[in-house]
Design an enzyme around this catalytic site. Structure first.
Site, PDB file in Angstrom:
ATOM      1  N   GLU A 266      45.160  24.281 -44.644  1.00  0.00           N
ATOM      2  CA  GLU A 266      44.390  24.421 -45.892  1.00  0.00           C
ATOM      3  C   GLU A 266      43.778  25.814 -46.026  1.00  0.00           C
ATOM      4  O   GLU A 266      43.554  26.284 -47.138  1.00  0.00           O
ATOM      5  CB  GLU A 266      43.305  23.344 -45.964  1.00  0.00           C
ATOM      6  CG  GLU A 266      43.910  21.989 -46.291  1.00  0.00           C
ATOM      7  CD  GLU A 266      42.880  20.897 -46.568  1.00  0.00           C
ATOM      8  OE1 GLU A 266      41.700  21.094 -46.216  1.00  0.00           O
ATOM      9  OE2 GLU A 266      43.278  19.862 -47.119  1.00  0.00           O
TER      10      GLU A 266
ATOM     11  N   ASP B  60      48.250  10.206 -53.086  1.00  0.00           N
ATOM     12  CA  ASP B  60      47.864  10.811 -51.812  1.00  0.00           C
ATOM     13  C   ASP B  60      46.346  10.904 -51.754  1.00  0.00           C
ATOM     14  O   ASP B  60      45.659  10.857 -52.778  1.00  0.00           O
ATOM     15  CB  ASP B  60      48.475  12.204 -51.667  1.00  0.00           C
ATOM     16  CG  ASP B  60      48.196  12.805 -50.291  1.00  0.00           C
ATOM     17  OD1 ASP B  60      48.441  12.113 -49.276  1.00  0.00           O
ATOM     18  OD2 ASP B  60      47.704  13.941 -50.209  1.00  0.00           O
ATOM     19  N   SER B  61      45.820  11.061 -50.551  1.00  0.00           N
ATOM     20  CA  SER B  61      44.371  11.196 -50.394  1.00  0.00           C
ATOM     21  C   SER B  61      43.871  12.518 -50.979  1.00  0.00           C
ATOM     22  O   SER B  61      42.699  12.651 -51.304  1.00  0.00           O
ATOM     23  CB  SER B  61      43.998  11.099 -48.920  1.00  0.00           C
ATOM     24  OG  SER B  61      44.707  12.061 -48.173  1.00  0.00           O
TER      25      SER B  61
ATOM     26  N   HIS C 165      50.411  17.513 -44.817  1.00  0.00           N
ATOM     27  CA  HIS C 165      50.109  18.940 -44.678  1.00  0.00           C
ATOM     28  C   HIS C 165      51.093  19.661 -43.749  1.00  0.00           C
ATOM     29  O   HIS C 165      51.203  20.879 -43.800  1.00  0.00           O
ATOM     30  CB  HIS C 165      48.705  19.134 -44.096  1.00  0.00           C
ATOM     31  CG  HIS C 165      47.630  19.016 -45.115  1.00  0.00           C
ATOM     32  ND1 HIS C 165      47.214  17.813 -45.615  1.00  0.00           N
ATOM     33  CD2 HIS C 165      46.874  19.954 -45.736  1.00  0.00           C
ATOM     34  CE1 HIS C 165      46.235  18.016 -46.496  1.00  0.00           C
ATOM     35  NE2 HIS C 165      46.013  19.298 -46.584  1.00  0.00           N
TER      36      HIS C 165
ATOM     37  N   CYS D  31      50.811   9.525 -48.652  1.00  0.00           N
ATOM     38  CA  CYS D  31      49.876   9.669 -47.533  1.00  0.00           C
ATOM     39  C   CYS D  31      50.320   8.803 -46.349  1.00  0.00           C
ATOM     40  O   CYS D  31      50.446   7.582 -46.470  1.00  0.00           O
ATOM     41  CB  CYS D  31      48.487   9.236 -48.012  1.00  0.00           C
ATOM     42  SG  CYS D  31      47.239   9.301 -46.741  1.00  0.00           S
TER      43      CYS D  31
ATOM     44  N   CYS E  19      52.185  13.841 -41.512  1.00  0.00           N
ATOM     45  CA  CYS E  19      51.032  14.106 -42.361  1.00  0.00           C
ATOM     46  C   CYS E  19      51.527  15.076 -43.419  1.00  0.00           C
ATOM     47  O   CYS E  19      52.283  16.011 -43.108  1.00  0.00           O
ATOM     48  CB  CYS E  19      49.888  14.715 -41.541  1.00  0.00           C
ATOM     49  SG  CYS E  19      48.556  15.381 -42.556  1.00  0.00           S
TER      50      CYS E  19
END
Lengths: 248, 248
Positions: free
Chosen positions: B150, B7-8, B182, B70, B180
């Protein structure tokens, strides 16, 4: 006299703007490391490594001074960058502290520093300010302000709610240091929230700092501007056209 | 059988979680490119270049499959990554579309795809969904959701205002693709906003996709986990401990 301006992304254009208006330089070379932005969440070693690569890039141009527009780089890497660069290197933190000293001589003023996580945890602004005998300092990393500014959500309920969230324990500061290149974009919102606070803007501070530290024998008719990006140059160009109101 | 997860940044841990629960692998090697996160605002060439470097990294381990957690990398680079890798490479977009087909056979369903700017502008989800004869598709890049997640601002007024902003023209979708890594973190908030929408989660989708495409002869007693980061490993480790509820 040519200058370089380095930033992690597009934000440094807020520093370029007053530099263009002052016409101190014949040409400004701007480099935004848009491929690796943001720096403000990375650690010291990574930030320094990336900034050293940027200095290498600027060696291809005949510049006399490199302006580090990025507060995060100014917080961590200035000394190391200065070591073997063939040009002068100046950062926005020193400049901001000098501007504050000139505008706010009262050492008891309440100072609020806003910056990225990395800038704030470096403690560099505090160190300089404490050395200058300022004592009422609060530091804050309101991480959402950058993406909100990038989304263009000025004057929005989202930004207002974000300010309420981050500023819930802050009572009216006398001075706010805009310790991230994106924050001048939300200056109006900050002033609405804290109407009595004086804002310290990195771009304006750097202009004064340069005038104080360098000899500029004349003003140029116009400052040429060249822009480079490590990724997606068209996006940077588009934003530069809007913010700087000129063709690139 | 060992697997890699790329993942990034930290987000891919939401994909690791259901993989650990299923115990399909003896070991999972996770690599987050935290030095260069986020990928979702970069262009195709940069994303592909960085992802190819990650594949090189995974060649140091004896893995049989590399899971691209990702969405942005899955949108742009899967085919190129697959070209000369010595292991299988699977991405979350294909997996997500397969999960949607299984759970939502009605081709007239209203589908809302949420992703980064890069994922959305790739049009890859739409392409797959249109190939499968789905027709009522809306795509959106609510950029603030990632930094809000985040910051841990779940259930906050800020997130609610952000949802009102991004969803102002969206009437109740039947399905939301969490495009995504997140977004599973704000699943509860999305469900509060759109109570009738079914959420498609990349992590759960990839588990089903792997079971469908690979032979797993047995379950392991426990899946070992090794975590690597290109910057600030302590931060990744801290988040992994909280999200995955185990020592790393």
């Amino acid at each position: 006299m040519k200058a370089g301006v380095f930033d992690s992304g597009v934000g440094g254009l807020t520093v370029v703007k007053p530099l263009l208006e002052e016409k101190l330089f014949s040409e400004i070379i701007y480099f935004g490391d848009t491929a690796r932005v943001p720096y403000g969440v990375k650690d010291r070693n990574t930030i320094t490594r990336y900034a050293l690569e940027a200095v290498e890039f600027f060696k291809n141009f005949d510049i006399e001074v490199l302006i580090i527009a990025c507060n995060t780089v100014s917080a961590y890497a200035i000394e190391q960058l200065q070591k073997d660069a063939p040009f002068k290197i100046v950062g926005v933190i020193e400049a901001g502290v000098m501007a504050l000293k000139c505008k706010v001589p009262q050492r008891k003023s309440n100072i609020l520093i806003l910056g990225t996580k990395a800038t704030i945890s470096s403690g560099k602004y505090e160190k300089f300010l404490e050395y200058e005998k300022y004592s009422n300092i609060i530091s804050l990393a309101p991480s959402l302000f950058v993406p909100i500014a990038e989304e263009g959500l000025f004057g929005s309920v989202i930004l207002e709610e974000a300010m309420k969230h981050y500023f819930k324990d802050i009572s009216s500061p006398d001075v706010i240091i805009l310790g991230c290149t994106h924050f001048p974009l939300i200056a109006k919102d900050l002033t609405n929230f804290f109407p009595n606070a004086l804002l310290i803007h990195s771009g304006e501070a750097i202009v004064e700092f340069l005038k104080y530290n360098f000899k500029f024998s004349k003003k140029f008719e116009e400052t040429k501007l060249k822009i480079f990006a490590s990724d997606n140059p068209s996006n940077l160009k588009k934003i530069a056209k809007i913010w700087l109101k000129r063709e690139i």
